[in-house]
Scaffold this motif. Structure first.
Motif, PDB file in Angstrom:
ATOM      1  N   TYR A  70       0.963  -1.105   0.286  1.00  0.00           N
ATOM      2  CA  TYR A  70      -0.036  -0.058  -0.004  1.00  0.00           C
ATOM      3  C   TYR A  70       0.968   1.540  -0.081  1.00  0.00           C
ATOM      4  O   TYR A  70       1.800   1.526   0.147  1.00  0.00           O
ATOM      5  CB  TYR A  70      -0.854   0.180   1.625  1.00  0.00           C
ATOM      6  CG  TYR A  70      -0.180  -0.056   2.856  1.00  0.00           C
ATOM      7  CD1 TYR A  70       0.063   0.879   3.131  1.00  0.00           C
ATOM      8  CD2 TYR A  70       0.224  -1.310   2.638  1.00  0.00           C
ATOM      9  CE1 TYR A  70       1.359   1.043   4.188  1.00  0.00           C
ATOM     10  CE2 TYR A  70       0.752  -1.658   4.116  1.00  0.00           C
ATOM     11  CZ  TYR A  70       0.888  -0.089   4.965  1.00  0.00           C
ATOM     12  OH  TYR A  70       1.864  -0.609   5.748  1.00  0.00           O
ATOM     13  N   CYS A  71       0.445   2.459  -0.532  1.00  0.00           N
ATOM     14  CA  CYS A  71       1.169   4.073  -0.685  1.00  0.00           C
ATOM     15  C   CYS A  71       0.999   4.290   1.205  1.00  0.00           C
ATOM     16  O   CYS A  71      -0.044   4.080   1.630  1.00  0.00           O
ATOM     17  CB  CYS A  71       0.224   5.163  -1.126  1.00  0.00           C
ATOM     18  SG  CYS A  71       0.109   6.779  -0.677  1.00  0.00           S
ATOM     19  N   PRO A  72       2.746   4.607   1.451  1.00  0.00           N
ATOM     20  CA  PRO A  72       2.584   4.771   2.873  1.00  0.00           C
ATOM     21  C   PRO A  72       1.701   6.489   2.664  1.00  0.00           C
ATOM     22  O   PRO A  72       1.951   6.979   4.498  1.00  0.00           O
ATOM     23  CB  PRO A  72       4.426   5.418   2.730  1.00  0.00           C
ATOM     24  CG  PRO A  72       4.525   4.863   1.474  1.00  0.00           C
ATOM     25  CD  PRO A  72       3.561   4.126   0.427  1.00  0.00           C
ATOM     26  N   TYR A  73       1.708   6.939   1.988  1.00  0.00           N
ATOM     27  CA  TYR A  73       0.871   8.235   2.105  1.00  0.00           C
ATOM     28  C   TYR A  73      -0.899   8.125   2.182  1.00  0.00           C
ATOM     29  O   TYR A  73      -1.480   8.929   3.012  1.00  0.00           O
ATOM     30  CB  TYR A  73       1.469   9.207   1.085  1.00  0.00           C
ATOM     31  CG  TYR A  73       2.702   9.634   1.466  1.00  0.00           C
ATOM     32  CD1 TYR A  73       3.687  10.667   1.810  1.00  0.00           C
ATOM     33  CD2 TYR A  73       3.858   8.705   0.051  1.00  0.00           C
ATOM     34  CE1 TYR A  73       4.959  10.637   1.641  1.00  0.00           C
ATOM     35  CE2 TYR A  73       5.101   9.130  -0.358  1.00  0.00           C
ATOM     36  CZ  TYR A  73       5.747   9.769   0.665  1.00  0.00           C
ATOM     37  OH  TYR A  73       6.740  10.152   0.303  1.00  0.00           O
ATOM     38  N   CYS A  74      -1.209   8.024   1.413  1.00  0.00           N
ATOM     39  CA  CYS A  74      -2.484   7.747   1.175  1.00  0.00           C
ATOM     40  C   CYS A  74      -2.880   5.861   1.502  1.00  0.00           C
ATOM     41  O   CYS A  74      -4.848   6.492   2.151  1.00  0.00           O
ATOM     42  CB  CYS A  74      -3.782   8.327  -0.006  1.00  0.00           C
ATOM     43  SG  CYS A  74      -3.559   6.297  -1.261  1.00  0.00           S
ATOM     44  N   GLY A  75      -2.626   5.107   1.931  1.00  0.00           N
ATOM     45  CA  GLY A  75      -3.238   3.751   1.930  1.00  0.00           C
ATOM     46  C   GLY A  75      -3.565   3.275   0.375  1.00  0.00           C
ATOM     47  O   GLY A  75      -3.996   1.803   1.179  1.00  0.00           O
ATOM     48  N   ASP A  76      -3.266   3.477  -0.093  1.00  0.00           N
ATOM     49  CA  ASP A  76      -4.370   2.629  -1.926  1.00  0.00           C
ATOM     50  C   ASP A  76      -3.647   1.834  -2.543  1.00  0.00           C
ATOM     51  O   ASP A  76      -2.036   1.422  -1.858  1.00  0.00           O
ATOM     52  CB  ASP A  76      -4.272   3.508  -2.680  1.00  0.00           C
ATOM     53  CG  ASP A  76      -5.786   2.889  -3.798  1.00  0.00           C
ATOM     54  OD1 ASP A  76      -6.990   3.487  -3.470  1.00  0.00           O
ATOM     55  OD2 ASP A  76      -5.311   2.566  -4.465  1.00  0.00           O
ATOM     56  N   GLU A  77      -4.232   0.780  -2.607  1.00  0.00           N
ATOM     57  CA  GLU A  77      -2.873  -0.335  -2.794  1.00  0.00           C
ATOM     58  C   GLU A  77      -2.920  -0.472  -4.727  1.00  0.00           C
ATOM     59  O   GLU A  77      -2.057  -1.400  -4.905  1.00  0.00           O
ATOM     60  CB  GLU A  77      -3.655  -1.686  -3.013  1.00  0.00           C
ATOM     61  CG  GLU A  77      -3.766  -1.913  -1.605  1.00  0.00           C
ATOM     62  CD  GLU A  77      -5.403  -2.626  -0.664  1.00  0.00           C
ATOM     63  OE1 GLU A  77      -5.699  -3.973  -1.710  1.00  0.00           O
ATOM     64  OE2 GLU A  77      -4.989  -3.413   0.036  1.00  0.00           O
ATOM     65  N   ASP A  78      -3.016   0.780  -5.341  1.00  0.00           N
ATOM     66  CA  ASP A  78      -2.993   1.106  -6.597  1.00  0.00           C
ATOM     67  C   ASP A  78      -1.937   1.449  -6.818  1.00  0.00           C
ATOM     68  O   ASP A  78      -0.664   2.402  -7.069  1.00  0.00           O
ATOM     69  CB  ASP A  78      -4.268   2.027  -6.922  1.00  0.00           C
ATOM     70  CG  ASP A  78      -3.571   1.487  -8.423  1.00  0.00           C
ATOM     71  OD1 ASP A  78      -3.591   1.289  -9.317  1.00  0.00           O
ATOM     72  OD2 ASP A  78      -4.638   2.653  -9.273  1.00  0.00           O
ATOM     73  N   LEU A  79      -0.895   0.716  -6.945  1.00  0.00           N
ATOM     74  CA  LEU A  79       0.832   1.002  -7.099  1.00  0.00           C
ATOM     75  C   LEU A  79       1.638   0.367  -8.227  1.00  0.00           C
ATOM     76  O   LEU A  79       0.853  -1.320  -9.027  1.00  0.00           O
ATOM     77  CB  LEU A  79       1.657   0.509  -6.105  1.00  0.00           C
ATOM     78  CG  LEU A  79       1.480   0.404  -4.374  1.00  0.00           C
ATOM     79  CD1 LEU A  79       1.622  -0.050  -3.548  1.00  0.00           C
ATOM     80  CD2 LEU A  79       1.372   2.680  -4.048  1.00  0.00           C
ATOM     81  N   ARG A  80       2.084   1.074  -8.282  1.00  0.00           N
ATOM     82  CA  ARG A  80       3.199   1.003 -10.136  1.00  0.00           C
ATOM     83  C   ARG A  80       4.619   1.541 -10.248  1.00  0.00           C
ATOM     84  O   ARG A  80       4.879   2.024  -9.246  1.00  0.00           O
ATOM     85  CB  ARG A  80       2.771   1.391 -11.618  1.00  0.00           C
ATOM     86  CG  ARG A  80       0.771   1.304 -11.990  1.00  0.00           C
ATOM     87  CD  ARG A  80      -0.327   1.744 -12.571  1.00  0.00           C
ATOM     88  NE  ARG A  80      -1.349   1.192 -12.642  1.00  0.00           N
ATOM     89  CZ  ARG A  80      -1.700   2.463 -12.992  1.00  0.00           C
ATOM     90  NH1 ARG A  80      -1.802   3.260 -12.975  1.00  0.00           N
ATOM     91  NH2 ARG A  80      -3.027   1.392 -12.806  1.00  0.00           N
ATOM     92  N   PRO A  81       4.875   0.317 -10.245  1.00  0.00           N
ATOM     93  CA  PRO A  81       5.860   0.409 -10.608  1.00  0.00           C
ATOM     94  C   PRO A  81       6.845   1.740 -11.001  1.00  0.00           C
ATOM     95  O   PRO A  81       6.360   1.927 -11.800  1.00  0.00           O
ATOM     96  CB  PRO A  81       7.455  -0.324 -10.933  1.00  0.00           C
ATOM     97  CG  PRO A  81       6.214  -2.029 -10.965  1.00  0.00           C
ATOM     98  CD  PRO A  81       5.694  -0.942 -11.228  1.00  0.00           C
ATOM     99  N   SER A  82       7.814   2.491 -11.093  1.00  0.00           N
ATOM    100  CA  SER A  82       8.355   4.070 -11.343  1.00  0.00           C
ATOM    101  C   SER A  82       9.522   3.561 -12.444  1.00  0.00           C
ATOM    102  O   SER A  82      10.265   2.855 -12.409  1.00  0.00           O
ATOM    103  CB  SER A  82       8.103   5.010 -10.274  1.00  0.00           C
ATOM    104  OG  SER A  82       8.655   6.077 -11.299  1.00  0.00           O
TER     105      SER A  82
END
Length: 59
Positions: free
Chosen positions: A9-21
Motif C-alpha cells: 500500500y501507499c505510505p501516504y494515502c494507504g491505497d493499493e494501486d501502486l505501479r513501479p516507477s
C-alpha cells in the motif's frame, strides 16, 4: 535467492494501486494520490542489550 517484495500500500494515502516507477530500482508511483516514493533497505540492526520495561516492582 528470492525476488524482492513489492509494497502492499501507499505510505501516504494507504491505497493499493501502486505501479513501479521509471525512476529506477525501488521507485513506486501511487495512482490514487499521484505521489512517487522510493523504498530502500538500510541494513540490519545490531543486537544491543535488552531491557525489561514491564513496569512492575523488582523482587
Amino acid at each position: 535467492m528470492s525476488e524482492r517484495m513489492a509494497p502492499f500500500y501507499c505510505p501516504y494515502c494507504g491505497d493499493e494501486d501502486l505501479r513501479p516507477s521509471e525512476e529506477g530500482h525501488g521507485a513506486w508511483e501511487c495512482a490514487a494520490c499521484s505521489r512517487a516514493f522510493r523504498l530502500k533497505f538500510l541494513g540490519l540492526l545490531s543486537q544491543g542489550p535488552k531491557t525489561s520495561d514491564s513496569g512492575g516492582e523488582r523482587i
